[in-house]
Design an enzyme around this catalytic site. Structure first.
Site, PDB file in Angstrom:
ATOM      1  CG  HIS A   1      10.831  -1.846   1.015  1.00  0.00           C
ATOM      2  ND1 HIS A   1      11.178  -0.764   1.795  1.00  0.00           N
ATOM      3  CD2 HIS A   1      10.591  -1.340  -0.225  1.00  0.00           C
ATOM      4  CE1 HIS A   1      11.168   0.332   1.047  1.00  0.00           C
ATOM      5  NE2 HIS A   1      10.801   0.016  -0.170  1.00  0.00           N
ATOM      6  CB  ALA A   2       9.695  -7.822   4.485  1.00  0.00           C
TER       7      ALA A   2
END
Lengths: 347, 503
Positions: free
Chosen positions: B340-341
């Site tokens: 997700h980063a």
């Protein structure tokens, strides 16, 4: 599918048809409360230009819309002899006018027929309608969305997308096309601005529309007066001045008489600081006009135009105000538009 | 281009009409959809269109190479079998390296360049690095997982290699799922693309309904909640009143759900209009009563991918991790956080979010184990687990845990997340800027929509919803017409943010 179950295709068609009718019906119901506005924009101005061979060409901001009334008045006064075409670019800025002149107007003016002869030969006057705001730089985060929205054609849009893809700037072209596609629908014109809801609520309880209420008009007047007063600091931004000079020199080089018209400012906004801005801009305009042999008609403090001639936006004239502007203008400071170009100014 | 932007309103009807005017031949439909998908992708960045096709071509080629080297039986230890295994592993590594390497470079290079430059400076070198501006290709994370899922399936012999490059390219690039999934599996999508699709009005009706509902969730609910509540409070955490922090915390979860579930629903609906069924991505997650259930209902395709391709091989394989389920949870969820980063965001918040969920899953697993022990000793514990009180408490705990872990997920930094938490007991006095009856009504409706979307899945409401869908067509037409009127009026102008697009 059971025998009693309707055919999916027919079922879908009925749902779509009824949904469209409901949408249209609701739109019809709310139109009297918040009628969609049909203002002449670049598209209408260009269509008029393409369909005619005007004697007078007007280019300018939304104030250029007032010249549609001038066009009618001019035709009336001259028995239809003289034709004026006005290209009004909502939200202004001189750099945008320059782009539209170079990319939209000049190709039409230079269009030739099959034998190579120019199709338009009658142009005598070019009028640039502007005001102080047009010479300010673009604000932070304001890329000049009015250019793709109002100035571009599909070709311009596709060329830009092929270069950089769709982004927040060129998307304005599509958003404007979408709104124009449904330009008779009050619901679509209001899309997301929520003024429709407030207007309907006001109508239901018998109150005046929110944006017309005295307190709303007073707030707008105060905000726009403040903007006028504070804008003295940003007048004459280099890019806008370059565009201004480019417009004038381009049209002067074509041998037409060039006039700069400074649009009337609402008298209520002409505070001491406001007038200082207007006078500073007048000086800039006078300088540019002198450089290029253009006429300057400064109507920014024109006495005949009163507060009551302005609409609730405290910025533009009402339809009646436009008619008055046209009538008095062509009888006075704009009377030269009734005649051909003077040889002295064209030289 | 995104499904909620104005260009899609021009693009979809045009592509849809042309698609159904074509002769019903799979290769023709696939070719046309691939062209439309290329245009869709090019509208984001025309000069990087090659990237989509080069990566697709590579994995298609890897699939063919894997098919060309038959998988030896597990017990086969001949030199030929060992060589075949090495060749197959090498091709798999090519696919993994290109996919993960490309993703890592695009998403994470920026995180490491500056610290590395600092290290060099400390050592006395003068690095000539400027800020690294890597363009994050549209939907790269989602496409990468879809392609890798295919190559891993082919490697393990679960799926045959796709020999048709056109079909494989469309499998990777099909435009409704190109930006943000749902992440399709080869077994589900490739067979559909092998067949010519026929016009099915029932599917068109369902797809149009999903598009409309998805648009309402995304463009109205998510954007209204974000603009009015979540964005202001998260932009200045600690300065708002405690009650507004609580509101923003719950609103944040509803916004993320409406944003992503709405977008996924639009993608599924758009796919259905072309006769293609994409996998479900959300299944009323806020009704979940424990974390494992929650993760089977939230971003289903990603979590299924992570569990099928990482968790299961690790914990059920023959390696060190065999049987280490709790460590597996931690690893998978931290990886989910890393995935997700985003290139522009702070990595630590996402990793912390993933770590917290890994911990949550291990705690849940331990609790379940202990509870099962109690149940074996005394059946009364089984009854207790079925009681309404237990169910409500489990639901509340699960949801509260999820909602609160979204604070570091959403905050710009860990400092901001801490400031947000401090805001629950702080002295901030600023209030959420909701002015007048109209805005308050809009906010109420926006918050209610994702909640109602969940409620209709409850047994008590499902009958009502079924009755609505079975109303006569003219009545449904009136309801759809009114929904269109409402959406036209209330969807905020310029509502074009999409939270999950950045991943």
């Amino acid at each position: 599918m059971s025998p009693s179950e309707p055919r999916p295709g027919r079922d879908l068609a009925v749902v779509v048809l009824v949904a469209a009718l409901v949408f249209w019906g609701v739109d019809l119901a709310v139109r009297p409360v918040a009628p969609p506005q049909h203002l002449p924009e670049v598209q209408e101005g260009m269509a008029d230009l393409q369909a005619s061979d005007p004697h007078v060409l007007v280019l300018g901001s939304s104030y250029g819309r007032a010249f549609w009334a001038v066009k009618d008045e001019l035709a009336r006064l001259t028995g239809g002899e003289r034709h004026l075409a006005a290209v009004a670019v909502e939200h202004g800025k001189l750099s945008v006018y320059e782009w539209i002149l170079q990319n939209r107007i000049l190709p039409v003016l230079d269009a030739t027929d099959a034998s190579g002869r120019r199709q338009r030969t009658r142009l005598q006057h070019f009028v640039l309608v502007t005001e102080w705001w047009d010479s300010l730089p673009y604000g932070e985060g304001d890329p000049g969305a009015n250019l793709p929205a109002l100035g571009w054609t599909l070709d311009h849009f596709l060329a830009d997308v092929a270069r950089v893809g769709i982004n927040q700037f060129n998307r304005n072209y599509l958003q404007k096309r979408w709104r124009r596609l449904f330009h008779d629908f009050a619901l679509v014109q209001d899309r997301g601005f929520h003024t429709l809801i407030d207007s309907v609520r006001a109508a239901l309880v018998g109150r005046i529309r929110p944006e017309l209420r005295p307190e709303a008009v007073a707030a707008r007047l105060e905000a726009s007066t403040q903007l006028l007063e504070e804008s003295i600091r940003g007048l004459g931004h280099a890019e806008q001045m370059r565009a201004w000079r480019s417009i004038l020199s381009t049209m002067r080089a074509r041998g037409v008489e060039v006039t700069i018209v400074l649009y009337p400012t609402m008298p209520a906004k002409r505070t001491q600081a406001g007038v200082a801005t207007l006078e500073r801009f007048h000086a800039l305009a006078a300088g540019v006009a002198a450089e290029h042999g253009a006429r300057l008609v400064d109507l920014s403090q024109w006495a005949p135009i009163l507060d009551t001639d302005f609409g609730a936006d405290c910025d533009h004239l009402t339809a009646e105000g436009d008619a008055k502007f046209a009538r008095l203008g062509l009888a006075g400071p704009l009377a030269f538009l009734r005649n051909g170009a003077s040889s002295e100014r064209v030289r | 281009m995104s499904l909620v932007e104005v260009e899609f309103a021009f693009f979809l009807p045009l592509v849809l009409i042309l698609h159904w005017l074509l002769p019903r031949r799979a290769w023709l439909q696939n070719g046309f959809l691939l062209l439309a998908s290329a245009l869709f992708y090019a509208s984001w960045h025309p000069r990087l269109l090659w990237l989509l096709f080069v990566t697709a071509l590579l994995d298609w080629w890897v699939g063919l190479r894997l098919a060309a080297t038959p998988r030896p039986a597990a017990e086969d230890t001949t030199p030929q079998a060992r060589a075949a295994r090495r060749v197959r592993l090498a091709w798999l590594l090519v696919s993994l390296g290109a996919g993960i390497g490309g993703l890592a470079f695009c998403k994470y290079a920026g995180f490491f360049v500056e610290p590395f430059a600092d290290l060099l400076r400390t050592l006395g070198f003068v690095p000539s690095t400027g800020p690294l501006h890597v363009i994050l290709p549209l939907g790269i994370s989602f496409q990468m997982l879809q392609r890798l899922g295919y190559t891993v399936d082919v490697y393990y012999g679960r799926e045959p290699a796709c020999r048709d490059p056109l079909r494989f390219a469309l499998f990777v690039a099909f435009f409704p799922q190109l930006t943000a999934g749902p992440i399709s599996r080869a077994a589900q999508l490739l067979p559909q693309l092998a067949q010519a699709r026929r016009l099915d009005f029932a599917a068109i009706r369902t797809g149009a309904g999903e598009l409309l509902l998805g648009f309402a969730l995304k463009a109205f609910a998510a954007d209204t909640i974000g603009r009015m509540v979540v964005d202001p409070v998260f932009a200045a955490p600690g300065t708002f009143a405690p009650a507004d922090h609580v509101l923003a915390m719950f609103a944040n979860a509803l916004q993320i759900y409406a944003d992503f579930a709405g977008y996924s629903l639009m993608a599924i609906g758009a796919g259905r209009l072309f006769g293609i069924q994409l996998p479900e991505n959300f299944s009323v997650p806020f009704l979940s009563r424990n974390l494992p259930e929650f993760w089977r209902r939230w971003h289903i395709t990603l979590n299924r991918w992570l569990f099928d391709f990482i968790f299961t091989p690790l914990t059920a394989g023959h390696g060190l991790m065999r049987g280490r389920i709790r460590t597996g949870f931690l690893l998978v969820f931290v990886l989910s956080g890393v995935w997700h980063a985003s290139a522009s965001g702070a990595m630590t918040g996402y990793v912390l979010w993933g770590f917290l969920h890994g911990v949550g899953m291990t705690v849940q697993a331990t609790f379940d184990e202990q509870y099962r022990g109690l149940c074996r000793r005394d059946r009364v514990w089984v009854q207790r687990r079925k009681s309404r009180g237990y169910q409500v408490a489990a639901w509340a705990l699960t949801q509260l845990f999820f909602v609160s872990t979204l604070i570091p997920f959403r905050a710009a930094s860990l400092g901001d997340a801490a400031a947000f938490l401090g805001g629950f007991v702080g002295t901030g006095a600023q209030r959420v800027p909701v002015h007048g009856l109209t805005q308050a009504t809009f906010l109420g409706l926006a918050l209610a929509l994702p909640i109602v979307h969940h409620l209709v899945a409850l047994d008590a409401c499902r009958g009502l919803w079924t009755r609505i869908t079975q109303l006569p067509a003219p009545v449904r037409g009136v309801l759809v017409g009114l929904a269109l009127v409402a959406l036209t009026v209330v969807v905020p102008v310029g509502a074009s943010t999409f939270l999950y697009r950045q991943f």
